[in-house]
Design a protein around this motif. Structure first.
Motif, PDB file in Angstrom:
ATOM      1  N   THR A  28       0.824  -1.215   0.000  1.00 42.99           N
ATOM      2  CA  THR A  28       0.000   0.000   0.000  1.00 42.99           C
ATOM      3  C   THR A  28       0.858   1.265   0.000  1.00 42.99           C
ATOM      4  OG1 THR A  28      -0.136  -0.047   2.421  1.00 42.99           O
ATOM      5  CG2 THR A  28      -1.939  -1.090   1.197  1.00 42.99           C
ATOM      6  N   PHE A  32       0.577   0.005  -4.592  1.00 43.23           N
ATOM      7  CA  PHE A  32      -0.780   0.538  -4.788  1.00 43.23           C
ATOM      8  C   PHE A  32      -0.996   1.743  -3.874  1.00 43.23           C
ATOM      9  CE2 PHE A  32      -1.034  -4.027  -5.846  1.00 43.23           C
ATOM     10  CZ  PHE A  32      -1.340  -3.897  -7.185  1.00 43.23           C
ATOM     11  N   GLN A  34      -1.858   5.479  -2.583  1.00 42.02           N
ATOM     12  CA  GLN A  34      -2.818   6.532  -2.910  1.00 42.02           C
ATOM     13  C   GLN A  34      -2.277   7.904  -2.489  1.00 42.02           C
ATOM     14  OE1 GLN A  34      -6.922   5.721  -1.837  1.00 42.02           O
ATOM     15  NE2 GLN A  34      -6.610   3.513  -1.981  1.00 42.02           N
ATOM     16  N   MET A 138      -4.524   6.736  -8.032  1.00 44.24           N
ATOM     17  CA  MET A 138      -3.819   5.451  -8.127  1.00 44.24           C
ATOM     18  C   MET A 138      -4.205   4.711  -9.408  1.00 44.24           C
ATOM     19  SD  MET A 138      -4.182   2.093  -5.700  1.00 44.24           S
ATOM     20  CE  MET A 138      -5.778   1.682  -6.415  1.00 44.24           C
ATOM     21  N   TRP A 142      -1.964   3.129 -12.698  1.00 43.30           N
ATOM     22  CA  TRP A 142      -1.945   1.713 -13.081  1.00 43.30           C
ATOM     23  C   TRP A 142      -2.506   1.496 -14.480  1.00 43.30           C
ATOM     24  CZ3 TRP A 142       1.179  -1.719 -11.457  1.00 43.30           C
ATOM     25  CH2 TRP A 142       1.779  -1.538 -10.217  1.00 43.30           C
TER      26      TRP A 142
END
Length: 629
Positions: A28, A32, A34, A138, A142
């Protein structure tokens, strides 16, 4: 994180965010994430990797142009069936040109530049905890990453990647059997671009929402740095222009896969009449260039904003003509939608319509000239610090002027008919868009590297990188103007096939060696960048003596940017070397009540009450001085 907690200015919200920060896992925090700061780093490093790949592709096809009849065994080792007996296959040559152009225009200069600096600076310079929608932020990265993987995967399909050129004109792109590189590789190109555009739209919505809704107390539009204005208008451009390319791509997929003929009519393949009728390849050109010309400004405007910021900081002067700079950016944004036809002067366009597009094209030079004048005026008599970032900003202006002047030639319909699709066009856009935008991006990397990684890059390596790259870029692209004036066409695989082109082989050899040396110069940057992330000199909180908000945040990144309250903004972002003040910069967060000796009447244009108080203070000072005398 909810919008409420992002916008919250209080300590309670920060404590919650700080606790959340410590509970993050590796996935996180680094994968991934944010957090806008981490997403900016992801965009930057992915953009650098894609730039290196695009650079390698360009060296491969430059070697082919320099030595068209020579065999290089390493080519066959590297490229396999695409370079039989050490010579690049003619179709694969076109694929190299196509993917090089696609990666540089979209994946490096659009996503790498905007994605990095919009994400890094919009929350920082506006005084926001994060983006309006961190989750969508995010996703935008991706989608970009997956689009990059799909684009690169086309090198591993049987017939190779797309070959119709980065503009993918039909019929080569609309018929899978039109050429060997029109098959699966072309389909992967289209799929990649749809995902890429989805990424840009998500990012654009986020940037616009954050700028309009999440500015800190006191930060009105006229107190925003020029970087934010540039990112805002770039996002508006992308939001309006990119969907048009999606429409064009979807119709192209229909023509390729479902037997429609939006772009096809009266096609003959190997003597056989194909069943397509009623379509027009010119329709695709209209759709493509309706995005394609705003795309030029989507690429260059963020660099303009970065260069304005770096120049003001390192000239130790206020930016010259702040309001004119903003209005010129707005002018470019509006005008960029009504100039696309100058790419199509040779399509049989009605001469009257060609004249209209010629006039709008020449008019758009005016706001660009305003910006150039303002940059030069900012430098004039400034106390200039020649940091690597400042050198790249000056290099940007050099390329913007020298490349922009040739745009006046190409914007003229009568001249363009002779110069269209020659090396003159290659020289023009590689200087004004490619080199200038890359230099703007590098200026931003060197300037905000301490903010991104908490360390500083090595200046000596930075100077070496600048001079080799600056000289190399001119040696590569300047000779191409003369090739184009002689009518040498672009995208030709071999210059030995046509007698009149043979005289230019020696120039192509020179250009190729200049390109190889320029590419080797990037090794200095890559080493400097990645070494400095881990072992560079630790930075101070405000290493450049800047006035903007990002330098008020702690060196160590925290989720939410500021511990406790977000600072309030009181002044514009360019209070450098203000007469009467004891230091050569005043941060935006310093109230006017603390700088009484340096306040000027125009500081209070939007605050009549404060202006009256300032006048009273000035009169009191004068009265006291007279009494002393």
């Amino acid at each position: 994180m909810s919008t409420l907690s992002v916008q919250g200015h209080g300590v309670a919200h920060h404590d919650h965010d700080h606790e959340h920060h410590h509970n993050e896992t590796f996935l996180t925090k680094y994968v991934f994430s944010q957090d806008h700061k981490m997403i900016a780093r992801q965009f930057l490093i992915t953009g650098i990797v894609m730039a290196v790949i695009a650079m390698v592709l360009s060296i491969l096809f430059r070697i082919q142009l320099a030595y068209p009849d020579k065999s290089f065994p390493f080519m066959e080792t590297l490229l396999g069936r695409f370079a039989p007996e050490g010579r690049i296959d003619a179709n694969f040559y076109l694929a190299l040109v196509t993917i090089h152009g696609t990666i540089m225009v979209f994946f490096v200069l659009t996503a790498g530049l905007s994605g990095t600096f919009s994400n890094l600076l919009i929350p920082y310079q506006l005084g926001a905890r994060d983006m309006a929608s961190p989750f969508m932020n995010m996703l935008s990265y991706w989608f970009f990453f997956i689009a990059s993987i799909i684009m690169l995967s086309s090198f591993f399909v049987q017939k190779g990647p797309a070959g119709p050129g980065w503009t993918i004109y039909p019929p080569l792109s609309a018929m899978p059997k039109a050429m060997p590189n029109s098959g699966l590789g072309m389909t992967l190109w289209l799929a990649s671009m749809v995902l890429f555009i989805a990424s840009q739209l998500m990012g654009g919505i986020n940037y616009i929402s954050t700028i309009l809704n999440m500015r800190t107390k006191g930060m009105d539009l006229w107190k925003m740095p020029l970087t934010i204005w540039a990112f805002f208008l770039t996002a508006v451009l992308g939001l309006l222009a990119f969907p048009v390319l999606v429409a064009g791509v979807v119709l192209l997929i229909f023509d390729r896969s479902f037997g429609t003929s939006f772009y096809l009519s009266d096609i003959v393949v190997q003597g056989q009449q194909m069943p397509y009728e009623g379509g027009s390849p010119i329709l695709f050109q209209h759709l493509f260039w309706f995005l394609g010309h705003p795309e030029v400004y989507i690429v260059i405007m963020p660099a303009m904003g970065i260069v304005s910021e770096v120049m003001a900081t390192n000239s130790r002067k206020p930016i010259f003509g702040y309001h004119a700079m903003v209005y010129s950016l707005i002018g470019i944004t509006v005008l960029s939608f009504i100039v696309w036809g100058h790419h199509m002067f040779v399509t049989g366009m009605n001469p009257f319509l060609g004249g209209v597009f010629m006039i709008t094209t020449l008019i758009i030079a005016v706001p660009s000239a305003v910006k150039t004048f303002n940059w030069l005026a900012t430098l004039w008599r400034g106390n200039i610090r020649f940091t690597p970032a400042m050198l790249y900003s000056i290099g940007f202006v050099s390329f913007f002027i020298s490349g922009g002047l040739t745009g006046i030639w190409l914007g003229n319909a009568a001249l363009d008919i002779n110069l269209h699709d020659t090396y003159f066009v290659v020289a023009h856009f590689h200087l004004v868009m490619g080199s200038a935008a890359i230099f703007g991006m590098l200026a931003g990397v060197y300037h905000w590297f301490p903010k991104m990684f908490g360390r500083e890059m090595d200046d000596k390596l930075g100077y070496l990188h600048f001079w080799l790259t600056f000289i190399g870029a001119y040696l590569v692209f300047f000779p191409m103007h003369f090739m184009g004036l002689d009518g040498v066409p672009r995208r030709y695989y071999s210059f030995t096939e046509i007698e009149s082109l043979k005289q230019w082989i020696s120039v192509n050899t020179f250009i190729t060696w200049a390109a190889i040396i320029s590419a080797l110069a990037q090794v200095a940057f890559l080493f400097n960048f990645f070494y400095s992330i881990f072992f560079g000199k630790k930075t101070t909180q405000n290493p450049w003596g800047s006035t903007t908000l990002e330098w008020t945040t702690p060196i160590e990144h925290i989720h939410g940017n500021w511990p406790g309250e977000i600072p309030t903004v009181y002044r514009w972002p360019y209070d450098y070397s203000k007469p009467g003040h004891d230091s050569d910069f005043i941060p935006q967060t310093v109230p006017f009540s603390q700088t009484l000796t340096s306040n000027l009447p125009h500081d209070f244009e939007d605050n009549p009450v404060a202006l009256e108080k300032h006048k009273e203070w000035v009169n009191t000072q004068k009265s006291n001085e007279q009494q002393v005398k």
